[in-house]
Design a protein around this motif. Sequence first.
Motif: not given
Length: 224
Positions: A161-164, A204-224
Amino acid sequence: MQIWTKLFAKSPFKPLIKHAEVVLETVETLERALELWHEGKYQEMEKVAVEVDNLEDIADRIKEEIRDSLTTKLFMPVNRNDILEYLHMQDKIADAAEDTAKWLLIKRPKEIPEEIKGIILKMGKESIKAAKLVHNAILQMDTVIESGFSEKEIEREYELIKEIESVENKIDGLDTKLMKLVFENEDKLSWGDGIYILNIARTLSNISDKAKDSAERIRLMMNK
């Protein structure tokens, strides 16, 4: 629909991985299209860019099938709505790749400075790197679940997640550099070329933005 139900019975992330594999193929195909665009091989690029559009359609169909199969009757270790939200964000990566491919298909540029084309290619590779890391992150999330939320596996997930997030920050810097270059070269570019370049960069920026959004959602799932 039955195939997805069986996959959900094994792990809530197995179907997401199937979808992620198509998203990964979509961005990898876009990467080939960008390389051909950079080399000025526009006829070959156009064929590859059309493949991006076809793959995005496949990702959409898989997304809808997964949504239809994810019933409230299934018992899962993570919230159903979290899975659906993540699926939506992951699918947005393919959408952004398709948007880029559409802009590549709009015209065959003649006199874009090599420095500008080089930054576009670099932005593309970095954005696509972020999307590839999302694929790794959802694979790792499946491992986290199977390990019973092992601290070791969770730490590996956080590293991804940090790498993304790091890649997404790098894209922001490249985007700013590109905008400056476009205006510095305004006497060499037509109005249409400027719009064309900036919209490729935006998607192209949107691709990385959406990748970051996906990573943040994974982070939230692990924190619940």
